[in-house]
Design a protein around this motif. Structure first.
Motif, PDB file in Angstrom:
ATOM      1  N   ARG A  51       0.815  -1.220   0.000  1.00  0.00           N
ATOM      2  CA  ARG A  51       0.000   0.000   0.000  1.00  0.00           C
ATOM      3  C   ARG A  51       0.843   1.262   0.000  1.00  0.00           C
ATOM      4  O   ARG A  51       0.366   2.331  -0.400  1.00  0.00           O
ATOM      5  N   HIS A  52       2.095   1.161   0.441  1.00  0.00           N
ATOM      6  CA  HIS A  52       2.977   2.332   0.462  1.00  0.00           C
ATOM      7  C   HIS A  52       3.454   2.700  -0.942  1.00  0.00           C
ATOM      8  O   HIS A  52       3.768   3.860  -1.204  1.00  0.00           O
ATOM      9  N   ARG A  53       3.510   1.738  -1.824  1.00  0.00           N
ATOM     10  CA  ARG A  53       3.975   1.986  -3.191  1.00  0.00           C
ATOM     11  C   ARG A  53       2.829   2.169  -4.179  1.00  0.00           C
ATOM     12  O   ARG A  53       3.051   2.649  -5.302  1.00  0.00           O
ATOM     13  N   ALA A  54       1.639   1.802  -3.775  1.00  0.00           N
ATOM     14  CA  ALA A  54       0.492   1.906  -4.673  1.00  0.00           C
ATOM     15  C   ALA A  54       0.136   3.371  -4.912  1.00  0.00           C
ATOM     16  O   ALA A  54       0.014   4.151  -3.968  1.00  0.00           O
ATOM     17  N   ILE A  55      -0.038   3.738  -6.172  1.00  0.00           N
ATOM     18  CA  ILE A  55      -0.378   5.134  -6.488  1.00  0.00           C
ATOM     19  C   ILE A  55      -1.881   5.373  -6.392  1.00  0.00           C
ATOM     20  O   ILE A  55      -2.340   6.516  -6.473  1.00  0.00           O
ATOM     21  N   GLU A  56      -2.650   4.298  -6.226  1.00  0.00           N
ATOM     22  CA  GLU A  56      -4.085   4.366  -5.985  1.00  0.00           C
ATOM     23  C   GLU A  56      -4.385   3.512  -4.753  1.00  0.00           C
ATOM     24  O   GLU A  56      -3.555   2.705  -4.331  1.00  0.00           O
ATOM     25  N   PRO A  57      -5.569   3.669  -4.135  1.00  0.00           N
ATOM     26  CA  PRO A  57      -5.932   2.789  -3.010  1.00  0.00           C
ATOM     27  C   PRO A  57      -5.836   1.321  -3.417  1.00  0.00           C
ATOM     28  O   PRO A  57      -6.149   0.957  -4.547  1.00  0.00           O
ATOM     29  N   LEU A  58      -5.415   0.480  -2.485  1.00  0.00           N
ATOM     30  CA  LEU A  58      -5.253  -0.937  -2.802  1.00  0.00           C
ATOM     31  C   LEU A  58      -6.544  -1.568  -3.310  1.00  0.00           C
ATOM     32  O   LEU A  58      -6.508  -2.462  -4.163  1.00  0.00           O
ATOM     33  N   THR A  59      -7.666  -1.119  -2.797  1.00  0.00           N
ATOM     34  CA  THR A  59      -8.931  -1.674  -3.269  1.00  0.00           C
ATOM     35  C   THR A  59      -9.087  -1.458  -4.773  1.00  0.00           C
ATOM     36  O   THR A  59      -9.505  -2.358  -5.503  1.00  0.00           O
ATOM     37  N   SER A  60      -8.719  -0.260  -5.242  1.00  0.00           N
ATOM     38  CA  SER A  60      -8.829   0.043  -6.678  1.00  0.00           C
ATOM     39  C   SER A  60      -7.796  -0.726  -7.483  1.00  0.00           C
ATOM     40  O   SER A  60      -8.091  -1.254  -8.564  1.00  0.00           O
ATOM     41  N   VAL A  61      -6.571  -0.789  -6.957  1.00  0.00           N
ATOM     42  CA  VAL A  61      -5.497  -1.472  -7.677  1.00  0.00           C
ATOM     43  C   VAL A  61      -5.830  -2.949  -7.874  1.00  0.00           C
ATOM     44  O   VAL A  61      -5.711  -3.488  -8.990  1.00  0.00           O
ATOM     45  N   LEU A  62      -6.264  -3.623  -6.816  1.00  0.00           N
ATOM     46  CA  LEU A  62      -6.544  -5.054  -6.926  1.00  0.00           C
ATOM     47  C   LEU A  62      -7.802  -5.331  -7.742  1.00  0.00           C
ATOM     48  O   LEU A  62      -7.873  -6.350  -8.450  1.00  0.00           O
ATOM     49  N   LEU A  63      -8.786  -4.448  -7.652  1.00  0.00           N
ATOM     50  CA  LEU A  63      -9.971  -4.623  -8.474  1.00  0.00           C
ATOM     51  C   LEU A  63      -9.607  -4.562  -9.954  1.00  0.00           C
ATOM     52  O   LEU A  63     -10.036  -5.403 -10.755  1.00  0.00           O
ATOM     53  N   GLU A  64      -8.781  -3.593 -10.316  1.00  0.00           N
ATOM     54  CA  GLU A  64      -8.359  -3.461 -11.711  1.00  0.00           C
ATOM     55  C   GLU A  64      -7.455  -4.622 -12.123  1.00  0.00           C
ATOM     56  O   GLU A  64      -7.542  -5.119 -13.250  1.00  0.00           O
TER      57      GLU A  64
END
Length: 249
Positions: A51-64
């Protein structure tokens, strides 16, 4: 004659006992084999969260990522204590809501998540410091992180269905770690009987090198967390793997 008959009876009894022992040993071997039957990998791509490296919320990143074809997700987040970790897992699971996804989680969180999400396809991933998995369900996919080729064959870790070997290349996740390199990845594959998953600096153009070294899958963190188009990036990794396994003309 009596002595001979008595001896024959004893020999017959001994043969029966020996046959019973053999049958018992065969049953034990069958039970042992079933207990340790390897579980196949869910995908050629394991997506690991940060989550520290994600440029979007993890929920959005994993959904995509799931929309792009990701079917194997590991919630890592080592700095979270258990309650916060489980809370995050709940959020991610509810956000993705994809029945085909396999979630690799900490062993300490497994029972809680299994109770809350009985329909979920759960797996357990052990760090290099965790003890061997002693959970109630041995049919789970069980992974183990290793950082040296020789570590993958330690007896205490033999119940793992795969080992996650890292870092293969330089990675921003562990800037002070010395990359093992592709030859060490190949050595880990040769030393180990279960599948090896390559992690650490694995870009799309490095997938083929990992596959050629014998890796059964690749794991990616920053490559998915740090892109504005996770679905497209996941497709690129999956296509690179498929191309690397295609017969060369």
């Amino acid at each position: 004659m009596v002595l001979h008959g008595h001896t024959s009876m004893r020999e017959h009894e001994h043969e029966q006992e020996h046959e019973q022992e053999q049958e018992h040993e065969q049953e034990q071997e069958q039970e042992h084999g079933a207990e340790h039957e390897p579980v196949p990998l869910p995908s050629s791509l394991l997506v690991i969260t940060d989550r520290h490296r994600a440029i979007e919320p993890l929920t959005s990143v994993l959904l995509e990522a799931a929309r792009g074809g990701a079917r194997w997700l590991r919630v890592r987040e080592p700095d979270l204590e258990l309650f916060a970790y489980v809370t995050l897992c709940h959020e991610l699971i509810e956000s993705v809501s994809q029945a085909r996804v396999v979630w690799s989680v900490r062993p300490q969180a497994y029972a809680i998540l299994r109770t809350a999400h009985p329909e979920l396809r759960l797996a357990v991933h052990l760090t290099s410091r965790d003890a061997a998995w002693a959970g109630p369900d041995r049919s789970l996919l069980i992974g183990r992180s290793v950082h040296e080729a020789s570590s993958a064959i330690e007896p205490a870790w033999q119940n793992a269905d795969y080992v996650l070997f890292a870092p293969v290349f330089e990675t921003a996740c562990k800037p002070n770690a010395t990359p093992a390199g592709v030859p060490a990845l190949g050595e880990c594959v040769r030393r180990n009987t279960c599948p090896v998953v390559a992690l650490g600096g694995v870009t799309v153009d490095r997938v083929e090198a990992c596959r050629d070294a014998g890796a059964s899958a690749v794991a990616v963190c920053g490559g998915i967390m740090e892109t504005a188009e996770p679905a497209q990036r996941v497709r690129a990794y999956l296509e690179a793997w498929a191309q690397s396994t295609s017969p060369r003309v």
